[in-house]
Design a protein around this motif. Structure first.
Motif, PDB file in Angstrom:
ATOM      1  N   UNK A 243       0.860  -1.182   0.000  1.00  0.00           N
ATOM      2  CA  UNK A 243       0.000   0.000   0.000  1.00  0.00           C
ATOM      3  C   UNK A 243       0.897   1.233   0.000  1.00  0.00           C
ATOM      4  N   UNK A 244       0.585   2.183  -0.877  1.00  0.00           N
ATOM      5  CA  UNK A 244       1.367   3.396  -1.041  1.00  0.00           C
ATOM      6  C   UNK A 244       0.447   4.601  -1.012  1.00  0.00           C
ATOM      7  N   UNK A 245       1.015   5.758  -0.728  1.00  0.00           N
ATOM      8  CA  UNK A 245       0.220   6.979  -0.788  1.00  0.00           C
ATOM      9  C   UNK A 245       1.061   8.115  -1.352  1.00  0.00           C
ATOM     10  N   UNK A 246       0.376   9.069  -1.975  1.00  0.00           N
ATOM     11  CA  UNK A 246       1.036  10.244  -2.531  1.00  0.00           C
ATOM     12  C   UNK A 246       0.076  11.411  -2.550  1.00  0.00           C
ATOM     13  N   UNK A 247       0.617  12.618  -2.534  1.00  0.00           N
ATOM     14  CA  UNK A 247      -0.196  13.838  -2.509  1.00  0.00           C
ATOM     15  C   UNK A 247      -0.147  14.559  -3.852  1.00  0.00           C
ATOM     16  N   UNK A 248      -1.238  15.278  -4.146  1.00  0.00           N
ATOM     17  CA  UNK A 248      -1.313  16.130  -5.342  1.00  0.00           C
ATOM     18  C   UNK A 248      -0.924  15.366  -6.605  1.00  0.00           C
ATOM     19  N   UNK A 249      -1.584  14.256  -6.808  1.00  0.00           N
ATOM     20  CA  UNK A 249      -1.268  13.410  -7.945  1.00  0.00           C
ATOM     21  C   UNK A 249      -2.512  12.629  -8.341  1.00  0.00           C
ATOM     22  N   UNK A 292      12.399  -3.890  -1.829  1.00  0.00           N
ATOM     23  CA  UNK A 292      12.651  -2.459  -1.632  1.00  0.00           C
ATOM     24  C   UNK A 292      12.410  -2.088  -0.173  1.00  0.00           C
ATOM     25  N   UNK A 293      12.994  -0.958   0.256  1.00  0.00           N
ATOM     26  CA  UNK A 293      12.804  -0.504   1.634  1.00  0.00           C
ATOM     27  C   UNK A 293      12.250   0.915   1.626  1.00  0.00           C
ATOM     28  N   UNK A 294      12.048   1.462   2.817  1.00  0.00           N
ATOM     29  CA  UNK A 294      11.416   2.782   2.934  1.00  0.00           C
ATOM     30  C   UNK A 294      12.278   3.897   2.356  1.00  0.00           C
ATOM     31  N   UNK A 295      13.567   3.642   2.151  1.00  0.00           N
ATOM     32  CA  UNK A 295      14.442   4.673   1.584  1.00  0.00           C
ATOM     33  C   UNK A 295      14.351   4.723   0.062  1.00  0.00           C
ATOM     34  N   UNK A 296      13.734   3.718  -0.541  1.00  0.00           N
ATOM     35  CA  UNK A 296      13.616   3.685  -1.995  1.00  0.00           C
ATOM     36  C   UNK A 296      12.656   4.763  -2.483  1.00  0.00           C
ATOM     37  N   UNK A 297      13.094   5.547  -3.464  1.00  0.00           N
ATOM     38  CA  UNK A 297      12.216   6.565  -4.045  1.00  0.00           C
ATOM     39  C   UNK A 297      11.316   5.912  -5.086  1.00  0.00           C
ATOM     40  N   UNK A 298      10.021   6.167  -4.957  1.00  0.00           N
ATOM     41  CA  UNK A 298       9.026   5.594  -5.859  1.00  0.00           C
ATOM     42  C   UNK A 298       8.184   6.695  -6.483  1.00  0.00           C
ATOM     43  N   UNK A 299       7.699   6.439  -7.682  1.00  0.00           N
ATOM     44  CA  UNK A 299       6.803   7.384  -8.348  1.00  0.00           C
ATOM     45  C   UNK A 299       5.918   6.627  -9.337  1.00  0.00           C
ATOM     46  N   UNK A 300       4.828   7.277  -9.749  1.00  0.00           N
ATOM     47  CA  UNK A 300       4.067   6.802 -10.897  1.00  0.00           C
ATOM     48  C   UNK A 300       4.811   7.267 -12.145  1.00  0.00           C
ATOM     49  N   UNK A 301       4.981   6.388 -13.109  1.00  0.00           N
ATOM     50  CA  UNK A 301       5.751   6.709 -14.307  1.00  0.00           C
ATOM     51  C   UNK A 301       5.271   8.010 -14.947  1.00  0.00           C
ATOM     52  N   UNK A 302       6.215   8.837 -15.318  1.00  0.00           N
ATOM     53  CA  UNK A 302       6.032  10.144 -15.980  1.00  0.00           C
ATOM     54  C   UNK A 302       5.486  11.216 -15.047  1.00  0.00           C
ATOM     55  N   UNK A 303       5.287  10.912 -13.774  1.00  0.00           N
ATOM     56  CA  UNK A 303       4.782  11.926 -12.834  1.00  0.00           C
ATOM     57  C   UNK A 303       5.820  12.214 -11.754  1.00  0.00           C
ATOM     58  N   UNK A 304       5.878  13.474 -11.332  1.00  0.00           N
ATOM     59  CA  UNK A 304       6.675  13.817 -10.156  1.00  0.00           C
ATOM     60  C   UNK A 304       5.821  13.531  -8.927  1.00  0.00           C
ATOM     61  N   UNK A 305       5.733  12.274  -8.592  1.00  0.00           N
ATOM     62  CA  UNK A 305       4.761  11.836  -7.586  1.00  0.00           C
ATOM     63  C   UNK A 305       5.455  10.989  -6.541  1.00  0.00           C
TER      64      UNK A 305
END
Length: 321
Positions: A243-249, A292-305
Motif C-alpha cells: 500500500x502506497x500513498x502520494x499527494x497532489x497526484x 525495496x525498503x522505505x528509503x527507496x524513491x518511488x513514483x508513478x511513471x512520468x509523474x513527479x509523484x
C-alpha cells in the motif's frame, strides 16, 4: 450519498458504504464443499468451524482469477468479491462443476452494505440484537447475514435483499459513501483487489494471500497447487502486495510504478487499485518487487509523484518479525 471522498485520517467515527460493485459467486448442492475444496487455495472443510475464510481461485498455472471472502448463507457458499473478477472465475468454476453435484451461479438477488469506523460496533449493537465479532464473524437469520471483518477500522458487511437492506438503512442516520471508500479500506488492510486487466497475472503469494490466511499448505490438491507450493517452499516469489500513498497526484489502475536507481528510473511494479480522496491524496495498491525498503524513491511513471509506503496490518516473510 456523500460525494466527498475523505482521506483515511478524515473518516468519521462511524459511517456506511453502499456496495454496488461487490457481488458473489454462489455454490449450492450435495457436493459443494468437496468440489470447492479442489478448486481454491483455502481449506473449505474448515468453514463450518471458522465461518469466514479468505482465499483465491487460480488457474492450472497458479495464477489468480479472484481473491474472495468465503461464507455460508442459507446452505449455499458465497465467494464475496468485486464484480470485476467474477466473470472469468465463474466460467472456470462452471467448466469443472459439470462433473459434480453442485449448482454454480453469480448471485443476482442480494445487496450489500457496510458499516465501518471506530464506533461501528456500537452502531451495529443499536441495529441488531446480536453482532458478529472476531470469534463469531458470521451471524444470520432467514433474511440477513452479518459479517465482521477485522482491521484497524472495524467493518461489518450486511447482506440481504434490496428491500430488507433499504429497511435496515432507514433505521440509521449515518454518512453514506459510495464503494470507493470500501476499496480505501481494502487497500489499507492489504486485501488484494483484482480488476479485469490483472486477472490470471499473479500467483497468490504476490498478492499476500499467505499473510491473510488465504492459503492452506496442508489441505491437499487444488487447481494451481503445485505452483503455489513451489513458491512457498523454494522461496521463488520475488514480488508482494504493498500500500502506497502520494499527494497532489492522480494514479490509475494499470499505471507503472517506478523506483529510482542512481539517476535513472526503472519499473518497480504495477498499480492494482487506486482511491483518490477529494483533497488529492491518492492511496494505491500495487504489486512490487519485495526487496525495496522505505528509503527507496518511488513514483508513478512520468509523474513527479513521490510515493511513500503505508504500513499493512501483517508481516511479510521478507520483513523482520
Amino acid at each position: 450519498m456523500n460525494n466527498n471522498l475523505p482521506s483515511y485520517n478524515e473518516l468519521p467515527e462511524v459511517f456506511a458504504i453502499q456496495l454496488d460493485t461487490i457481488g458473489a459467486i454462489t455454490l449450492k448442492g450435495a457436493e459443494q464443499a468437496k468440489y470447492l475444496q479442489g478448486q481454491v487455495t483455502c481449506d473449505v472443510d474448515s468453514l463450518a468451524q471458522v465461518k469466514l475464510l479468505n482465499g483465491a481461485h487460480c488457474n492450472a498455472k497458479g495464477k489468480v482469477f479472484s481473491a474472495f471472502r468465503l461464507i455460508e448463507r442459507n446452505e449455499a457458499f458465497l465467494l464475496l468479491q468485486p464484480k470485476s473478477s467474477i466473470e472469468q472465475s465463474l466460467a472456470e468454476l462452471k467448466k469443472f462443476g459439470v462433473f459434480a453435484k453442485v449448482e454454480i451461479a453469480q448471485d443476482s438477488e442480494l445487496a450489500y452494505l457496510a458499516i465501518a469506523g471506530q464506533q461501528a460496533s456500537k452502531k451495529m449493537a443499536e441495529l441488531f440484537q446480536q453482532v458478529p465479532d472476531a470469534k463469531t464473524p458470521v451471524l444470520q437469520d432467514d433474511s440477513t447475514t452479518l459479517v465482521y471483518i477485522a482491521g484497524a477500522l472495524d467493518r461489518y458487511l450486511i447482506i440481504a435483499n434490496t428491500e430488507k437492506l433499504a429497511e435496515i438503512s432507514g433505521n440509521f442516520e449515518l454518512p453514506i459513501y459510495n464503494d470507493a471508500v470500501w476499496y480505501l479500506l481494502e487497500i489499507s488492510a492489504g486485501f488484494p483487489i483484482l480488476s479485469q486487466q490483472h486477472i490470471a497475472e499473479y500467483v497468490p503469494q504476490m498478492l499476500n494471500l499467505q499473510a491473510i490466511d488465504g492459503i492452506s499448505f496442508t489441505k491437499g490438491c487444488y487447481l494451481g497447487q503445485e505452483t503455489v507450493a513451489r513458491m512457498q517452499y523454494l522461496g521463488k516469489n520475488k514480488r508482494a502486495l504493498f500500500a502506497l500513498t502520494g499527494n497532489n497526484m492522480v494514479a490509475n489502475v494499470g499505471d507503472i510504478i517506478e523506483k529510482k536507481l542512481g539517476d535513472n528510473w526503472r519499473k518497480a511494479g504495477d498499480v492494482l487499485a487506486v482511491y483518490q480522496a477529494s483533497n488529492m491524496q491518492s492511496y494505491i495498491q500495487g504489486v512490487l518487487a519485495n526487496d525495496f525498503d522505505d528509503a527507496t524513491e518511488l513514483r508513478i511513471k512520468t509523474q513527479d509523484s513521490n510515493l511513500t509506503r503505508l504500513p499493512l496490518p501483517y508481516k511479510l516473510s521478507t520483513e523482520t518479525e
